[in-house]
Design a protein around this motif. Structure first.
Motif, PDB file in Angstrom:
ATOM      1  N   PRO A   1      40.124  36.298  39.281  1.00 44.09           N
ATOM      2  CA  PRO A   1      39.820  35.213  38.340  1.00 44.09           C
ATOM      3  C   PRO A   1      38.882  35.697  37.242  1.00 44.09           C
ATOM      4  O   PRO A   1      37.924  36.420  37.510  1.00 44.09           O
ATOM      5  N   GLY A   2      39.188  35.317  36.010  1.00 43.05           N
ATOM      6  CA  GLY A   2      38.352  35.743  34.894  1.00 43.05           C
ATOM      7  C   GLY A   2      38.774  37.057  34.273  1.00 43.05           C
ATOM      8  O   GLY A   2      38.098  37.566  33.388  1.00 43.05           O
ATOM      9  N   GLN A   3      39.903  37.611  34.710  1.00 45.28           N
ATOM     10  CA  GLN A   3      40.408  38.855  34.139  1.00 45.28           C
ATOM     11  C   GLN A   3      41.749  38.625  33.451  1.00 45.28           C
ATOM     12  O   GLN A   3      42.493  37.703  33.796  1.00 45.28           O
ATOM     13  N   LEU A   4      42.045  39.471  32.485  1.00 44.04           N
ATOM     14  CA  LEU A   4      43.355  39.436  31.850  1.00 44.04           C
ATOM     15  C   LEU A   4      43.700  40.814  31.329  1.00 44.04           C
ATOM     16  O   LEU A   4      42.810  41.627  31.052  1.00 44.04           O
TER      17      LEU A   4
ATOM     18  N   VAL B   1      29.641  45.638  38.294  1.00 44.84           N
ATOM     19  CA  VAL B   1      30.249  45.137  39.535  1.00 44.84           C
ATOM     20  C   VAL B   1      31.772  45.006  39.479  1.00 44.84           C
ATOM     21  O   VAL B   1      32.466  45.431  40.419  1.00 44.84           O
ATOM     22  N   PRO B   2      32.370  44.426  38.408  1.00 46.66           N
ATOM     23  CA  PRO B   2      33.836  44.328  38.404  1.00 46.66           C
ATOM     24  C   PRO B   2      34.534  45.682  38.550  1.00 46.66           C
ATOM     25  O   PRO B   2      35.566  45.789  39.217  1.00 46.66           O
ATOM     26  N   LYS B   3      33.967  46.722  37.950  1.00 44.99           N
ATOM     27  CA  LYS B   3      34.552  48.057  38.052  1.00 44.99           C
ATOM     28  C   LYS B   3      34.377  48.604  39.476  1.00 44.99           C
ATOM     29  O   LYS B   3      35.298  49.204  40.038  1.00 44.99           O
ATOM     30  N   TYR B   4      33.182  48.388  40.039  1.00 45.14           N
ATOM     31  CA  TYR B   4      32.923  48.858  41.402  1.00 45.14           C
ATOM     32  C   TYR B   4      33.840  48.162  42.402  1.00 45.14           C
ATOM     33  O   TYR B   4      34.408  48.802  43.287  1.00 45.14           O
TER      34      TYR B   4
ATOM     35  N   ARG C   1      47.582  52.472  27.718  1.00 49.00           N
ATOM     36  CA  ARG C   1      48.325  51.622  26.799  1.00 49.00           C
ATOM     37  C   ARG C   1      47.921  50.148  26.875  1.00 49.00           C
ATOM     38  O   ARG C   1      48.620  49.293  26.330  1.00 49.00           O
ATOM     39  N   PHE C   2      46.847  49.833  27.562  1.00 50.95           N
ATOM     40  CA  PHE C   2      46.406  48.456  27.693  1.00 50.95           C
ATOM     41  C   PHE C   2      44.971  48.469  28.209  1.00 50.95           C
ATOM     42  O   PHE C   2      44.418  49.535  28.501  1.00 50.95           O
ATOM     43  N   SER C   3      44.372  47.301  28.312  1.00 54.72           N
ATOM     44  CA  SER C   3      43.024  47.183  28.864  1.00 54.72           C
ATOM     45  C   SER C   3      42.922  45.944  29.746  1.00 54.72           C
ATOM     46  O   SER C   3      43.617  44.954  29.515  1.00 54.72           O
ATOM     47  N   ILE C   4      42.053  46.032  30.760  1.00 52.58           N
ATOM     48  CA  ILE C   4      41.744  44.882  31.595  1.00 52.58           C
ATOM     49  C   ILE C   4      40.396  44.340  31.137  1.00 52.58           C
ATOM     50  O   ILE C   4      39.389  45.041  31.200  1.00 52.58           O
TER      51      ILE C   4
ATOM     52  N   SER D   1      33.421  42.790  30.081  1.00 48.89           N
ATOM     53  CA  SER D   1      33.525  44.226  30.318  1.00 48.89           C
ATOM     54  C   SER D   1      34.990  44.600  30.120  1.00 48.89           C
ATOM     55  O   SER D   1      35.882  43.774  30.332  1.00 48.89           O
ATOM     56  N   ILE D   2      35.231  45.818  29.690  1.00 46.84           N
ATOM     57  CA  ILE D   2      36.593  46.261  29.389  1.00 46.84           C
ATOM     58  C   ILE D   2      36.878  47.557  30.124  1.00 46.84           C
ATOM     59  O   ILE D   2      36.141  48.539  29.981  1.00 46.84           O
ATOM     60  N   GLU D   3      37.925  47.548  30.922  1.00 54.06           N
ATOM     61  CA  GLU D   3      38.396  48.747  31.607  1.00 54.06           C
ATOM     62  C   GLU D   3      39.641  49.237  30.869  1.00 54.06           C
ATOM     63  O   GLU D   3      40.687  48.597  30.900  1.00 54.06           O
ATOM     64  N   ARG D   4      39.504  50.362  30.187  1.00 49.79           N
ATOM     65  CA  ARG D   4      40.573  50.822  29.306  1.00 49.79           C
ATOM     66  C   ARG D   4      41.514  51.770  30.029  1.00 49.79           C
ATOM     67  O   ARG D   4      41.082  52.706  30.694  1.00 49.79           O
ATOM     68  N   ALA D   5      42.813  51.525  29.870  1.00 57.56           N
ATOM     69  CA  ALA D   5      43.848  52.418  30.364  1.00 57.56           C
ATOM     70  C   ALA D   5      44.529  53.048  29.153  1.00 57.56           C
ATOM     71  O   ALA D   5      44.076  52.876  28.009  1.00 57.56           O
TER      72      ALA D   5
END
Length: 215
Positions: free
Chosen positions: A46-49, A168-171, A87-90, A81-85
């Motif tokens: 929840p809270g991610q896209l 925390v979300p990354k961990y 071709r997209f990001s979370i 917070s942004i987790e980058r891949a």
């Protein structure tokens, strides 16, 4: 019917008068997951896209530069917070658990009166003077030693609390099975928000990278 909660404190938010940042933040609130889901091997909370700079620019009729600058402001201030891949990001909305959580399984509730609504708002304000702890507790999602965690949390600086909510979300994503996560009190006491997050390479290889979006 789906809706989002928009707290009146947003009027005092540092980015409230920045039209592009405000638009993008509200758009992210509207697009974020309300529950848990899986997308091409990625477990979303929840809270991610999952999105991208080009997609956001198209949806909001902004330039990619405007989107990039606005996202940078939101990320640096600890709002997202942004987790980058590749071709997209979370994107993770850091305050989602507190302001957007919903009660499940109780059916529709009766509409409260204006007086009841006012009383509820006052009571919630009193209970959540330091609402960042609630955010941490929900995001970490390993419910053990809450009293000890609250004692440790109250000793932290505001800057460290913001860093924790970004880390925390990354961990949690690196440890999807909560039995392998440190106890939350151990995490706080050992200042583990300063540690690098290490993902299992085998798991990463199992997750295909979707095309079309890139920050």
């Amino acid at each position: 019917m789906r809706f989002i909660k928009l707290h009146i404190e947003i009027l005092n938010w540092e980015w409230y008068t920045d039209a592009n940042v405000l638009r993008i933040f509200i758009h992210l609130l509207l697009k974020a997951n309300y529950g848990f889901s899986k997308w091409k091997g990625y477990n979303l909370q929840p809270g991610q896209l999952i999105t991208g700079r080009k997609k956001l620019a198209s949806e909001l009729e902004l330039t990619e530069k405007q989107v990039r600058i606005s996202l940078s402001k939101l990320e640096k201030s600890g709002t997202i917070s942004i987790e980058r891949a590749n071709r997209f990001s979370i994107v993770t909305i850091c305050n989602w658990a507190l302001y957007q959580s919903q009660t499940k399984g109780k059916g529709p509730a009766k509409r409260p009166t204006e007086g009841q609504q006012r009383a509820t708002v006052i009571e919630e304000y009193k209970k959540n003077t330091d609402n960042k702890f609630d955010q941490f507790w929900e995001l970490y999602d390993k419910k053990t030693g809450k009293k000890r965690c609250l004692v440790l949390w109250n000793k932290l600086s505001d800057a460290d609390k913001t860093k924790i909510l970004t880390h925390v979300p990354k961990y949690v994503k690196s440890k999807p099975d909560k039995q392998f996560r440190k106890d939350p009190a151990t995490y706080l006491n050992g200042e583990h928000w300063l540690d690098d997050v290490v993902f299992n390479e085998h798991v990463k290889l199992q997750s295909p990278e979707p095309a079309g979006f890139k920050f």
